[in-house]
Design a protein around this motif. Structure first.
Motif, PDB file in Angstrom:
ATOM      1  N   TYR A  10      10.672  -9.746 -65.694  1.00  0.00           N
ATOM      2  CA  TYR A  10      11.262 -11.037 -65.342  1.00  0.00           C
ATOM      3  C   TYR A  10      12.135 -10.891 -64.103  1.00  0.00           C
ATOM      4  CZ  TYR A  10      14.272 -15.178 -65.765  1.00  0.00           C
ATOM      5  OH  TYR A  10      14.959 -16.335 -65.531  1.00  0.00           O
ATOM      6  N   ALA A  11      11.954 -11.799 -63.184  1.00  0.00           N
ATOM      7  CA  ALA A  11      12.782 -11.787 -61.970  1.00  0.00           C
ATOM      8  C   ALA A  11      13.101 -13.222 -61.560  1.00  0.00           C
ATOM      9  CB  ALA A  11      12.081 -11.034 -60.848  1.00  0.00           C
ATOM     10  N   GLY A  12      13.425 -14.071 -62.540  1.00  0.00           N
ATOM     11  CA  GLY A  12      13.769 -15.457 -62.241  1.00  0.00           C
ATOM     12  C   GLY A  12      12.634 -16.150 -61.512  1.00  0.00           C
ATOM     13  N   SER A  13      12.996 -17.013 -60.555  1.00  0.00           N
ATOM     14  CA  SER A  13      11.964 -17.754 -59.840  1.00  0.00           C
ATOM     15  C   SER A  13      11.373 -16.919 -58.702  1.00  0.00           C
ATOM     16  CB  SER A  13      12.549 -19.051 -59.284  1.00  0.00           C
ATOM     17  OG  SER A  13      13.635 -18.744 -58.439  1.00  0.00           O
ATOM     18  N   ARG A  14      11.813 -15.683 -58.571  1.00  0.00           N
ATOM     19  CA  ARG A  14      11.211 -14.817 -57.546  1.00  0.00           C
ATOM     20  C   ARG A  14       9.832 -14.361 -57.991  1.00  0.00           C
ATOM     21  NH1 ARG A  14      16.240 -12.971 -58.653  1.00  0.00           N
ATOM     22  NH2 ARG A  14      15.690 -10.873 -59.319  1.00  0.00           N
ATOM     23  N   GLY A  15       9.624 -14.412 -59.314  1.00  0.00           N
ATOM     24  CA  GLY A  15       8.321 -14.011 -59.840  1.00  0.00           C
ATOM     25  C   GLY A  15       8.154 -12.495 -59.821  1.00  0.00           C
ATOM     26  N   ILE A  16       7.037 -12.041 -60.388  1.00  0.00           N
ATOM     27  CA  ILE A  16       6.777 -10.604 -60.511  1.00  0.00           C
ATOM     28  C   ILE A  16       5.503 -10.273 -59.738  1.00  0.00           C
ATOM     29  CG2 ILE A  16       6.110  -8.779 -62.122  1.00  0.00           C
ATOM     30  CD1 ILE A  16       9.019  -9.476 -62.424  1.00  0.00           C
ATOM     31  N   ARG A  17       5.604  -9.339 -58.802  1.00  0.00           N
ATOM     32  CA  ARG A  17       4.425  -8.928 -58.048  1.00  0.00           C
ATOM     33  C   ARG A  17       3.734  -7.750 -58.732  1.00  0.00           C
ATOM     34  NH1 ARG A  17       5.242  -7.721 -51.798  1.00  0.00           N
ATOM     35  NH2 ARG A  17       5.454 -10.000 -51.882  1.00  0.00           N
ATOM     36  N   ALA A  18       4.511  -6.823 -59.268  1.00  0.00           N
ATOM     37  CA  ALA A  18       3.891  -5.630 -59.851  1.00  0.00           C
ATOM     38  C   ALA A  18       4.794  -5.027 -60.915  1.00  0.00           C
ATOM     39  CB  ALA A  18       3.623  -4.588 -58.767  1.00  0.00           C
ATOM     40  N   VAL A  19       4.159  -4.365 -61.869  1.00  0.00           N
ATOM     41  CA  VAL A  19       4.881  -3.614 -62.895  1.00  0.00           C
ATOM     42  C   VAL A  19       4.273  -2.217 -62.920  1.00  0.00           C
ATOM     43  CG1 VAL A  19       5.324  -3.397 -65.379  1.00  0.00           C
ATOM     44  CG2 VAL A  19       5.421  -5.651 -64.289  1.00  0.00           C
ATOM     45  N   GLU A  20       5.124  -1.216 -63.049  1.00  0.00           N
ATOM     46  CA  GLU A  20       4.641   0.163 -63.069  1.00  0.00           C
ATOM     47  C   GLU A  20       5.233   0.907 -64.251  1.00  0.00           C
ATOM     48  OE1 GLU A  20       4.062   0.959 -58.320  1.00  0.00           O
ATOM     49  OE2 GLU A  20       6.022   1.328 -59.201  1.00  0.00           O
ATOM     50  N   VAL A  21       4.435   1.839 -64.769  1.00  0.00           N
ATOM     51  CA  VAL A  21       4.843   2.607 -65.944  1.00  0.00           C
ATOM     52  C   VAL A  21       4.742   4.088 -65.605  1.00  0.00           C
ATOM     53  CG1 VAL A  21       4.254   3.149 -68.348  1.00  0.00           C
ATOM     54  CG2 VAL A  21       4.018   0.802 -67.512  1.00  0.00           C
ATOM     55  N   ARG A  22       5.682   4.873 -66.115  1.00  0.00           N
ATOM     56  CA  ARG A  22       5.527   6.321 -65.982  1.00  0.00           C
ATOM     57  C   ARG A  22       5.834   6.976 -67.321  1.00  0.00           C
ATOM     58  NH1 ARG A  22      10.653   8.456 -62.314  1.00  0.00           N
ATOM     59  NH2 ARG A  22      12.270   7.847 -63.796  1.00  0.00           N
ATOM     60  N   VAL A  23       5.294   8.175 -67.477  1.00  0.00           N
ATOM     61  CA  VAL A  23       5.435   8.907 -68.727  1.00  0.00           C
ATOM     62  C   VAL A  23       6.074  10.251 -68.405  1.00  0.00           C
ATOM     63  CG1 VAL A  23       4.209   9.759 -70.755  1.00  0.00           C
ATOM     64  CG2 VAL A  23       3.326   7.788 -69.512  1.00  0.00           C
TER      65      VAL A  23
END
Ligand SMILES: Nc1nc2c(c(=O)[nH]1)N[C@H]1C(S)=C(S)[C@@H](COP(=O)(O)O)O[C@H]1N2
Ligand SMILES: [Mo]
Length: 542
Positions: A460-473
């Motif tokens: 979530y980034a308010g009305s800026r919207g989300i361009r990408a999500v990244e995961v690491r292990v």
């Protein structure tokens, strides 16, 4: 042998506390049955308003850390309950102190009943007044509540004095042993009866109150179903998105009853639609008094899916929810009122004394800033701001009054609203955040010869919207997650990442990049004063 026992202030504190239980139970029962004020809640709400912000923060942190330590599910509901319990404990403590004072006084004077009445009123009158000044939830007329409160505390004091008299009663000097023993017996019997009576009144009062405060289900039927909401008959706009959330991801659309609730009221203000209007006044050509129907019928309704977050939501916390809001653009209402050229700000006031100020140019620029009267197609629930609240994209909830009663157009900025005066961030723009809801080890996916573990959550980034999500292990390389189309440009985004299964112990982390390309801040920061930052992490033993 007996002594002429003059009960001590310590005994007074115990008696004060003992008698506080039936007093509070009866006050509670009356609040439920007759709609009178419940003084502990008024005292608590008043303290929340007048105490310095730092003290309130310490209090909130204390409550939230207990909730976290106990691993309670629903933070906002648990916190409200904790506040209510604290309020009752506070008044009980005050009554113990008052009991001690009363017994100390009685050691020197004879006019027991008068002293009891005075001490009872010294506690009860300020509480009665507080009820008149700040209570917004009680149905009974304020003077009736006030008289009732004062009378109940007076009765507590008189009862305390009467107990003192019993405890102090002693046989005249020189009474022979057998008769003296009768006195002792009498006193013991009195104490037992007193204990029994207070316990009975407390249990009956509190029990009845608790029973009656819930609507009774008819004929063993579950509670009459609430009116169907918009979502009961409509698919969500992204229903055909092929990306399915990882099992265990929170619901994308929060049912109204599960929406988090935060405000400065032990009980939410209860506003009556028949008496309510929105006043728009100040530096305007055309002052308005709008009823709820005027707002619903006189303007084109605007529907928006909205994620709302509290600035006190820790990374990964549950003080964030998504609903479908309906209302009218603030701009449309302001246009009708026709602000004067020097009227640069809209000062929004709520029934509970909460307020917020925003530049009118913001409302002119952003049509999404709206006065909302419905959630999921139904009138706002009382605790979520009935009849009217505001929505301002990209800001934390602390900037978004519920229970709005007026908008004053003014030329002065004054200050940034209720929580800003208590030391919180003046802008309160939401921080980008991403959360791992689930590492679904029980729902492995077979992809050819690979076994995958679905990992998922929200960003979530308010009305800026989300361009990408990244995961690491285990602090390895960052891998891109898949994103579901959001419900709107201002809601959270559901993400999913299917990780190649390997047995072992792992630490999953997530981060996001907002619509403008800015990365989520990875440094850990506490919620105060401008919202939490840091990476969310979840351990899994696979
Ligand atoms: N009148 C009023 N409005 C208020 C508040 C309040 O205490 N009083 N709390 C604010 C805060 S801090 C938040 S996070 C949101 C929460 O809205 P919700 O309870 O509907 O989720 O309401 C905001 N509006
Ligand atoms: Mo909040």
């Amino acid at each position: 042998m007996y002594r002429n026992l003059r009960p001590t202030p310590l005994a007074g504190a115990l008696v004060g506390g003992l008698l506080a239980a039936p007093l509070l139970a009866v006050l509670y029962l009356a609040a439920v049955v007759a709609g009178t004020t419940f003084p502990p809640f008024d005292l608590f709400d008043w303290l929340a308003r007048v105490l310095p912000g730092s003290l309130i923060r310490a209090g909130i942190n204390f409550i939230v850390s207990i909730i976290a330590a106990l691993n309670l599910e629903d933070t906002s509901r648990s916190a409200k309950t904790a506040e209510q319990v604290l309020a009752v404990v506070l008044v009980a403590a005050i009554l113990m102190f008052a009991g001690a004072v009363l017994f100390a006084l009685l050691r020197y004077g004879r006019r027991e009943r008068l002293a009891g009445a005075v001490v009872g009123l010294v506690v009860g009158l300020p509480l009665a007044l507080l009820g008149i000044i700040i209570n917004t939830s009680a149905a009974a007329l304020p003077p009736i509540s006030a008289i009732w409160t004062a009378t109940a505390f007076l009765a507590w004091g008189v009862a305390g004095a009467w107990v003192y008299r019993w405890l102090a009663a002693a046989p005249p000097p020189g009474t022979p042993e057998p008769a003296a023993a009768v006195y002792a017996l009498d006193r013991r019997r009195f104490l037992v009866q007193l204990g029994g009576a207070t316990a009975t009144i407390t249990v009956v009062g509190a029990g009845l109150g608790a029973l009656l405060s819930r609507p009774l289900p008819a004929d063993g039927e579950p509670q009459a179903a609430a009116a169907p909401g918009w979502s009961d008959s409509h698919a969500l706009p992204n229903a055909d998105d092929p990306l399915k959330p990882a099992p265990g991801t929170r619901p994308e659309f929060t049912p109204v009853r599960d929406h988090y609730r935060i405000d400065v009221n032990a009980l939410p203000p209860a506003l009556d639609e028949a008496d309510w209007t929105l006043s728009v006044f100040g530096l305007v050509d055309n002052p308005l008094e709008l009823t709820l129907d005027d707002l619903r019928a006189g303007f084109e309704p605007l529907h928006q899916f909205i994620t709302l977050s509290c600035i006190s939501n820790p990374v990964g916390g549950d003080l964030i929810s998504t609903q479908r809001w309906t209302g009218v653009p603030l701009r449309a209402v302001l246009d009708r009122a026709a602000p004067l050229i020097n009227g640069g700000y809209a000062l929004i006031r709520s029934a509970d004394g909460f307020d917020e100020i925003l530049p009118i140019t913001d409302a002119r620029r952003d049509e999404r800033i709206m006065l909302a009267y419905a959630w999921d197609g139904l009138p706002l629930p009382t605790e979520h701001g009935f009849p009217l609240r505001i929505y301002i994209p990209n800001l934390y909830g602390m900037k978004q009054p519920k229970w709005i009663v007026s908008i004053e157009v003014t030329d002065r900025y004054e200050d940034g609203g209720y929580w800003v005066r208590k030391g919180w961030d003046e802008v309160a723009r939401v921080k980008s955040t991403s959360v791992i809801d689930t590492v679904a080890a029980g729902d492995l996916v077979q992809d050819g010869d690979r076994t995958l573990v679905p990992v998922g959550g929200i960003a979530y980034a308010g009305s800026r919207g989300i361009r990408a999500v990244e995961v690491r292990v285990n602090e390895g390389e960052w891998f891109p997650a898949q994103l579901r189309a959001p419900l709107s440009e201002t809601t959270w985004v559901i993400w999913r990442y299917d990780w190649p299964f390997q047995a072992g112990e792992y630490r999953f982390e997530v981060r996001c990049i907002d619509g403008g390309g800015a990365a989520q801040r990875e440094e850990r920061h506490d919620v105060y004063p401008s919202g939490a930052t840091g990476l969310h992490m979840r351990r899994a033993n696979l």
